[in-house]
Design a protein around this motif. Structure first.
Motif, PDB file in Angstrom:
ATOM      1  N   VAL A 169       3.305  17.028   1.992  1.00  0.00           N
ATOM      2  CA  VAL A 169       4.176  18.154   1.677  1.00  0.00           C
ATOM      3  C   VAL A 169       4.413  18.257   0.167  1.00  0.00           C
ATOM      4  O   VAL A 169       4.822  19.303  -0.335  1.00  0.00           O
ATOM      5  CB  VAL A 169       5.530  18.026   2.411  1.00  0.00           C
ATOM      6  N   ILE A 170       4.167  17.160  -0.563  1.00  0.00           N
ATOM      7  CA  ILE A 170       4.301  17.130  -2.022  1.00  0.00           C
ATOM      8  C   ILE A 170       3.162  16.285  -2.583  1.00  0.00           C
ATOM      9  O   ILE A 170       2.822  15.236  -2.019  1.00  0.00           O
ATOM     10  CB  ILE A 170       5.649  16.515  -2.474  1.00  0.00           C
ATOM     11  N   GLU A 171       2.579  16.740  -3.706  1.00  0.00           N
ATOM     12  CA  GLU A 171       1.585  15.956  -4.429  1.00  0.00           C
ATOM     13  C   GLU A 171       2.003  15.824  -5.882  1.00  0.00           C
ATOM     14  O   GLU A 171       2.531  16.772  -6.472  1.00  0.00           O
ATOM     15  CB  GLU A 171       0.197  16.600  -4.338  1.00  0.00           C
ATOM     16  N   THR A 172       1.780  14.647  -6.446  1.00  0.00           N
ATOM     17  CA  THR A 172       2.142  14.380  -7.839  1.00  0.00           C
ATOM     18  C   THR A 172       1.209  13.301  -8.380  1.00  0.00           C
ATOM     19  O   THR A 172       0.776  12.423  -7.619  1.00  0.00           O
ATOM     20  CB  THR A 172       3.604  13.910  -7.961  1.00  0.00           C
ATOM     21  N   PRO A 173       0.875  13.330  -9.676  1.00  0.00           N
ATOM     22  CA  PRO A 173      -0.001  12.287 -10.222  1.00  0.00           C
ATOM     23  C   PRO A 173       0.716  10.998 -10.559  1.00  0.00           C
ATOM     24  O   PRO A 173       0.070  10.020 -10.920  1.00  0.00           O
ATOM     25  CB  PRO A 173      -0.560  12.947 -11.497  1.00  0.00           C
ATOM     26  N   ASN A 174       2.019  10.974 -10.416  1.00  0.00           N
ATOM     27  CA  ASN A 174       2.808   9.855 -10.925  1.00  0.00           C
ATOM     28  C   ASN A 174       3.505   9.117  -9.781  1.00  0.00           C
ATOM     29  O   ASN A 174       4.310   9.702  -9.049  1.00  0.00           O
ATOM     30  CB  ASN A 174       3.845  10.378 -11.925  1.00  0.00           C
ATOM     31  N   ALA A 175       3.222   7.816  -9.653  1.00  0.00           N
ATOM     32  CA  ALA A 175       3.850   7.025  -8.585  1.00  0.00           C
ATOM     33  C   ALA A 175       5.350   6.903  -8.775  1.00  0.00           C
ATOM     34  O   ALA A 175       6.106   6.834  -7.797  1.00  0.00           O
ATOM     35  CB  ALA A 175       3.212   5.636  -8.526  1.00  0.00           C
ATOM     36  N   ALA A 176       5.809   6.880 -10.041  1.00  0.00           N
ATOM     37  CA  ALA A 176       7.251   6.809 -10.278  1.00  0.00           C
ATOM     38  C   ALA A 176       7.946   8.064  -9.753  1.00  0.00           C
ATOM     39  O   ALA A 176       9.087   7.999  -9.264  1.00  0.00           O
ATOM     40  CB  ALA A 176       7.525   6.634 -11.767  1.00  0.00           C
ATOM     41  N   THR A 177       7.262   9.188  -9.841  1.00  0.00           N
ATOM     42  CA  THR A 177       7.820  10.433  -9.310  1.00  0.00           C
ATOM     43  C   THR A 177       7.932  10.369  -7.791  1.00  0.00           C
ATOM     44  O   THR A 177       8.884  10.897  -7.202  1.00  0.00           O
ATOM     45  CB  THR A 177       6.965  11.633  -9.731  1.00  0.00           C
ATOM     46  N   ILE A 178       6.967   9.714  -7.150  1.00  0.00           N
ATOM     47  CA  ILE A 178       7.044   9.540  -5.697  1.00  0.00           C
ATOM     48  C   ILE A 178       8.307   8.763  -5.332  1.00  0.00           C
ATOM     49  O   ILE A 178       9.027   9.121  -4.382  1.00  0.00           O
ATOM     50  CB  ILE A 178       5.787   8.829  -5.166  1.00  0.00           C
ATOM     51  N   CYS A 179       8.602   7.716  -6.096  1.00  0.00           N
ATOM     52  CA  CYS A 179       9.822   6.940  -5.827  1.00  0.00           C
ATOM     53  C   CYS A 179      11.057   7.819  -5.972  1.00  0.00           C
ATOM     54  O   CYS A 179      11.981   7.762  -5.144  1.00  0.00           O
ATOM     55  CB  CYS A 179       9.914   5.761  -6.794  1.00  0.00           C
ATOM     56  N   ALA A 180      11.074   8.636  -7.020  1.00  0.00           N
ATOM     57  CA  ALA A 180      12.229   9.507  -7.237  1.00  0.00           C
ATOM     58  C   ALA A 180      12.372  10.520  -6.113  1.00  0.00           C
ATOM     59  O   ALA A 180      13.481  10.794  -5.640  1.00  0.00           O
ATOM     60  CB  ALA A 180      12.089  10.217  -8.581  1.00  0.00           C
ATOM     61  N   LEU A 181      11.267  11.096  -5.663  1.00  0.00           N
ATOM     62  CA  LEU A 181      11.305  12.086  -4.593  1.00  0.00           C
ATOM     63  C   LEU A 181      11.670  11.456  -3.249  1.00  0.00           C
ATOM     64  O   LEU A 181      12.245  12.119  -2.375  1.00  0.00           O
ATOM     65  CB  LEU A 181       9.949  12.781  -4.483  1.00  0.00           C
ATOM     66  N   ALA A 182      11.304  10.182  -3.097  1.00  0.00           N
ATOM     67  CA  ALA A 182      11.560   9.515  -1.814  1.00  0.00           C
ATOM     68  C   ALA A 182      12.997   9.032  -1.675  1.00  0.00           C
ATOM     69  O   ALA A 182      13.385   8.575  -0.598  1.00  0.00           O
ATOM     70  CB  ALA A 182      10.603   8.328  -1.649  1.00  0.00           C
ATOM     71  N   GLN A 183      13.800   9.143  -2.714  1.00  0.00           N
ATOM     72  CA  GLN A 183      15.183   8.666  -2.621  1.00  0.00           C
ATOM     73  C   GLN A 183      15.986   9.447  -1.596  1.00  0.00           C
ATOM     74  O   GLN A 183      16.867   8.898  -0.941  1.00  0.00           O
ATOM     75  CB  GLN A 183      15.865   8.768  -3.992  1.00  0.00           C
ATOM     76  N   GLU A 184      15.653  10.720  -1.475  1.00  0.00           N
ATOM     77  CA  GLU A 184      16.374  11.572  -0.520  1.00  0.00           C
ATOM     78  C   GLU A 184      15.362  12.329   0.331  1.00  0.00           C
ATOM     79  O   GLU A 184      14.234  12.547  -0.080  1.00  0.00           O
ATOM     80  CB  GLU A 184      17.280  12.552  -1.262  1.00  0.00           C
ATOM     81  N   GLY A 185      15.763  12.732   1.483  1.00  0.00           N
ATOM     82  CA  GLY A 185      14.869  13.481   2.360  1.00  0.00           C
ATOM     83  C   GLY A 185      14.126  12.580   3.309  1.00  0.00           C
ATOM     84  O   GLY A 185      14.328  11.365   3.348  1.00  0.00           O
ATOM     85  N   ASP A 186      13.199  13.194   4.056  1.00  0.00           N
ATOM     86  CA  ASP A 186      12.490  12.423   5.075  1.00  0.00           C
ATOM     87  C   ASP A 186      11.074  12.067   4.661  1.00  0.00           C
ATOM     88  O   ASP A 186      10.414  11.273   5.319  1.00  0.00           O
ATOM     89  CB  ASP A 186      12.444  13.212   6.386  1.00  0.00           C
TER      90      ASP A 186
END
Length: 299
Positions: A218-235
């Motif tokens: 549902v989301i794509e990003t080149p940065n693993a740190a961004t994945i951590c930030a996005l994963a803090q909230e939501g499913d």
């Protein structure tokens, strides 16, 4: 006029006597007197007056010493530069890193390296792996940390490490009840993914498809740190390189190993056919020393 004569003159001027000058130079007092006499003959004016057994610089000698002093200061700078090159290479270090290694690992290595080499000037860039590879080829960087999707032909490369990916998720997520996350478990949830060209992302997709699941990004990003930030909230959850996991990330997201392991491979890149300087070797050693803390998954 030669250097040894000038050295004797300089030693007498700064020490005040031929005896002390001889001690500084590691020669006898008569040898210093002879060198001073030879220098006076070469410049054709007296450098010292002999007053009651003491050497007193003449006005001409004082003027001449100003120039000699400047020359010896320049020599000191040359000696310091030579020592810097001998001990630390050129005195500068240009480093580039992919974002995952540039978040925690590379800054920690820079900090440790500077404690031992405080006089070294460091340039540090975080950029795409492909840009790092090109910068190494062009001589823009002395060394780089890059992901394994790059073309490594025409450069010197070395595997730095293979790091098993972790699934990042909110601390309240139902998947936290499991010690490891399998394709069957993660297939039920929307995914935050790295860019499609990322090799670890491709290996993850292959593991999912082998288990009979099509990843639901549902989301794509080149940065693993961004994945951590996005994963803090939501499913949504996502696979991340453990190199990005520091104390802050471990406090804000839950992390579980993925099974089967999906490896994030990182390479060290160097310019081809160029001997590594002492600086490059020293910094590389710091990187390897710090690598071990990231090699095991964080539960």
């Amino acid at each position: 006029m030669n250097f040894r004569q000038l050295e004797a003159f300089n030693a007498v001027m700064i020490s005040g006597s031929t005896v002390r000058a001889a001690e500084l130079m590691g020669v006898t007092q008569p040898a210093v007197s002879r060198l001073i006499a030879e220098l006076e003959a070469a410049v054709r004016f007296p450098l010292f007056d002999r007053v009651r057994g003491r050497l007193i610089a003449t006005p001409e000698g004082t003027l001449f010493f100003r120039e000699v002093e400047v020359s010896f200061k320049g020599l000191d700078r040359l000696q310091a530069t030579a020592a810097s090159i001998r001990d630390y290479g050129a005195g500068t270090l240009k480093i580039a890193s992919l974002a995952a290694a540039g978040a925690i690992l590379a800054p920690a290595a820079i900090r440790a390296f500077r404690q031992q080499n405080p006089g070294v000037r460091i340039t540090f860039h975080i950029t795409w792996s492909s840009a790092i590879r090109n910068g190494i080829t062009d001589g823009q960087y002395d060394l780089g940390l890059a992901a394994d999707e790059i073309d490594r032909s025409g450069i010197d490369s070395q595997l730095f490490g293979s790091f098993p990916g972790l699934v990042a998720m909110p601390k309240s997520h139902p998947l936290t009840l499991h010690k490891s996350i399998t394709p069957d478990l993660i297939a039920k949830w929307p995914l935050i993914g790295l860019s499609p060209e990322d090799r670890a992302r491709q290996r993850f997709d292959e593991a999912m498809k082998k288990a009979g699941h099509e990843p639901k990004y549902v989301i794509e990003t080149p940065n693993a740190a961004t994945i951590c930030a996005l994963a803090q909230e939501g499913d949504a959850v996502g696979l991340v390189n453990p190199l990005v996991i520091g104390e802050a990330e471990s406090r804000t997201v839950a992390l579980r190993p993925f099974a089967p392991e999906v490896m994030f491979r990182v390479y060290l890149l160097f310019p081809a056919d160029i001997q590594k300087s002492a600086l490059v070797r020293g910094f590389t050693a710091e990187l390897f020393r710090l690598r071990n803390r990231f090699e095991m998954p964080t539960a």
